[in-house]
Design an enzyme around this catalytic site. Structure first.
Site, short mmCIF file in Angstrom:
data_model
loop_
_atom_site.label_atom_id
_atom_site.label_comp_id
_atom_site.label_asym_id
_atom_site.label_seq_id
_atom_site.Cartn_x
_atom_site.Cartn_y
_atom_site.Cartn_z
N GLY A 103 34.98 -96.11 37.51
CA GLY A 103 34.20 -96.03 36.27
C GLY A 103 34.80 -96.80 35.11
O GLY A 103 34.77 -96.34 33.96
N PHE A 104 35.32 -97.99 35.41
CA PHE A 104 35.87 -98.86 34.35
C PHE A 104 36.93 -98.14 33.51
O PHE A 104 36.93 -98.21 32.28
CB PHE A 104 34.76 -99.36 33.42
CG PHE A 104 33.81 -100.37 34.03
CD1 PHE A 104 34.04 -100.91 35.29
CD2 PHE A 104 32.69 -100.79 33.33
CE1 PHE A 104 33.16 -101.84 35.84
CE2 PHE A 104 31.81 -101.73 33.86
CZ PHE A 104 32.05 -102.25 35.13
N ASN A 133 37.58 -110.11 33.48
CA ASN A 133 36.34 -109.49 33.94
C ASN A 133 35.92 -108.47 32.89
O ASN A 133 36.66 -107.54 32.58
CB ASN A 133 36.59 -108.83 35.30
CG ASN A 133 35.33 -108.29 35.93
OD1 ASN A 133 34.68 -107.41 35.37
ND2 ASN A 133 35.01 -108.77 37.11
N ASN A 170 30.15 -107.69 44.53
CA ASN A 170 30.84 -106.46 44.17
C ASN A 170 30.81 -105.50 45.36
O ASN A 170 30.38 -105.88 46.45
CB ASN A 170 30.17 -105.83 42.94
CG ASN A 170 31.15 -105.11 42.04
OD1 ASN A 170 32.02 -104.38 42.51
ND2 ASN A 170 31.01 -105.30 40.73
N ASN A 187 29.49 -97.84 39.64
CA ASN A 187 30.13 -96.63 39.13
C ASN A 187 29.93 -96.38 37.64
O ASN A 187 30.50 -95.44 37.10
CB ASN A 187 31.63 -96.68 39.45
CG ASN A 187 31.87 -96.80 40.95
OD1 ASN A 187 31.23 -96.10 41.73
ND2 ASN A 187 32.76 -97.68 41.33
N THR A 188 29.16 -97.24 36.97
CA THR A 188 28.75 -96.99 35.58
C THR A 188 27.24 -96.80 35.58
O THR A 188 26.52 -97.68 36.03
CB THR A 188 29.14 -98.17 34.67
OG1 THR A 188 30.57 -98.26 34.61
CG2 THR A 188 28.60 -97.99 33.27
N SER A 223 28.87 -103.23 39.08
CA SER A 223 29.60 -102.06 39.56
C SER A 223 28.62 -100.91 39.77
O SER A 223 27.76 -100.66 38.92
CB SER A 223 30.67 -101.64 38.55
OG SER A 223 31.20 -100.37 38.91
N ASN A 232 30.63 -108.50 34.52
CA ASN A 232 30.41 -107.48 35.54
C ASN A 232 29.18 -106.67 35.18
O ASN A 232 29.20 -105.84 34.27
CB ASN A 232 31.64 -106.58 35.65
CG ASN A 232 31.56 -105.64 36.85
OD1 ASN A 232 30.50 -105.45 37.44
ND2 ASN A 232 32.68 -105.04 37.21
N ASP A 237 44.36 -104.97 38.86
CA ASP A 237 45.12 -105.02 37.62
C ASP A 237 44.14 -104.89 36.44
O ASP A 237 43.78 -105.86 35.80
CB ASP A 237 45.92 -106.32 37.52
CG ASP A 237 46.98 -106.28 36.43
OD1 ASP A 237 47.03 -105.26 35.71
OD2 ASP A 237 47.73 -107.26 36.28
N TYR A 267 41.03 -108.04 47.91
CA TYR A 267 41.49 -106.83 47.23
C TYR A 267 41.96 -105.84 48.30
O TYR A 267 43.14 -105.56 48.42
CB TYR A 267 40.37 -106.25 46.38
CG TYR A 267 40.68 -104.97 45.62
CD1 TYR A 267 41.33 -103.90 46.21
CD2 TYR A 267 40.30 -104.80 44.29
CE1 TYR A 267 41.62 -102.73 45.53
CE2 TYR A 267 40.58 -103.64 43.59
CZ TYR A 267 41.23 -102.61 44.22
OH TYR A 267 41.50 -101.46 43.54
#
Length: 364
Positions: free
Chosen positions: A121-122, A147, A254, A185-186, A183, A180, A72, A325
């Site tokens: 990617g947020f 988060n 993560n 992906n950034t 991650s 965070n 979410d 998750y």
């Protein structure tokens, strides 16, 4: 069985991200309709029991099993998720400004591995939009953690400003906060986990949390989410820095960029893996954090939890709370009732009367 026999086959024929949006939209609608939350509660809710309720961070958690960040992202379905058996949930990752995230496709299933791969990617609507959604909630039956992350275009040397802006905009609406910095992906985000960058970032964040507490007359707790893809030596230094920083806890872990043991062709895609393949390493990190801190820094265990035994393993390793998750995607909302009943049975098996007695039991 409704999810396994009807909903899951339907969703798994769809593009994963489209299915994701459909679930969020459905839970948003159900949670906003009169009687919708009560209906979800009757179908999937978990009744609070004294042996599994947890009091931590000045908050009451009806069960120790929460929803991890990433599902979410915009706090669009808090009421719906609050009604299907979770003891708490994270919303986000949210960044100061809305951003589209990485190019699609960016979410993949690996069914034989019981895993997901994402490089989202947020993608989110931004902190102001989340604040508006959270401010409109009619009720909040479970703690909601916000988060927070940095925008992709923000260089690491200025990243602290993004985290501070998120805190300023969202402080009144989160029950606690999660930083965070893990991650995959950034670009370069994980570099914030190390050395002086980590210490400087957390010092800025702690100062802002104290300022917001004075402004709003209420102190709130902040945790840091760490990656599994670090050496044990790097992890040790990271734990030392975080222990000295004044944060309230650690979320371990993560997603992983590791690919060991994966069989599905989607393993070749770039991104972070969640689900079964992460279970062992995330539990190992939980254990190392607990041992190094002597159990003084609360841990939320996240990664590869599908069964009560998986959750209990992380709790015995040192986690006070756990998150799921990927299991929700593969098992459906019925998973929370199974986890709750299974944890109660495992406590009885071990002659324990409360879940807190199991926290860190493997170290005693």
């Amino acid at each position: 069985m409704l999810y396994r026999n009807v909903a899951k086959p339907f969703f798994f024929k769809m593009d994963p991200e489209k299915a994701h949006h459909m679930v969020i939209g459905g839970l948003h609608t159900a949670g906003s309709l009169p009687g919708g939350s009560s209906l979800l509660q009757s179908m999937y809710g978990v009744s609070e029991t004294p042996d599994l309720a947890v009091d931590l961070f000045g908050l009451h958690f009806p069960t120790p099993v929460g929803l991890a960040a990433g599902l979410d992202k915009n706090a669009a379905a808090v009421e719906g998720f609050s009604s299907i058996g979770f003891g708490f949930m994270e919303v986000g990752t949210v960044t100061p400004k809305g951003q589209p995230g990485n190019d699609q496709p960016r979410l993949f299933r690996l069914p034989p591995d019981e895993a997901l791969l994402n490089r989202m990617g947020f993608n989110n609507e931004g902190a102001e939009a989340m604040a508006q959604k959270l401010s409109r909630l009619k009720s909040r039956p479970i703690p909601v953690a916000v988060n927070i992350g940095k925008n992709k275009v923000t260089p690491n040397e200025e990243a602290y400003n993004d985290y501070l802006e998120c805190i300023r905009k969202l402080y009144p609406y989160g029950d606690f906060f999660v930083v965070n910095i893990s991650s995959p992906n950034t670009p370069d985000l994980r570099n914030l986990q190390y050395g002086s960058e980590l210490s400087s970032l957390i010092a800025h964040i702690m100062n802002e949390m104290q300022q917001q507490a004075r402004i709003h007359g209420e102190s709130k707790h902040i945790l840091v989410k760490i990656a599994p893809d670090v050496s044990n030596e790097e992890l040790e230094m990271m734990i030392d820095a975080l222990s000295a920083s004044g944060i309230s806890g650690i979320i371990a872990t993560n997603t992983t960029i590791g690919r060991d043991g994966l069989t599905h062709p989607n393993k070749k895609e770039t991104g972070g893996i969640s689900g079964r393949p992460l279970r062992a390493r995330s539990t190992e990190v939980v254990s190392r954090v607990y041992k190094q801190t002597g159990g003084r820094l609360p841990i939320i265990g996240s990664g590869g939890i599908f069964t009560a035994e998986d959750a209990y393993e992380k709790i015995r390793a040192g986690a006070s709370l756990v998150e799921i998750y990927t299991a929700l995607i593969y098992e459906g909302p019925e998973v929370n009732r199974r986890l709750h009943a299974g944890l109660r049975e495992l406590l009885r098996r071990d002659g324990l009367t409360h879940i807190s007695e199991a926290v860190g039991a493997d170290h005693r």
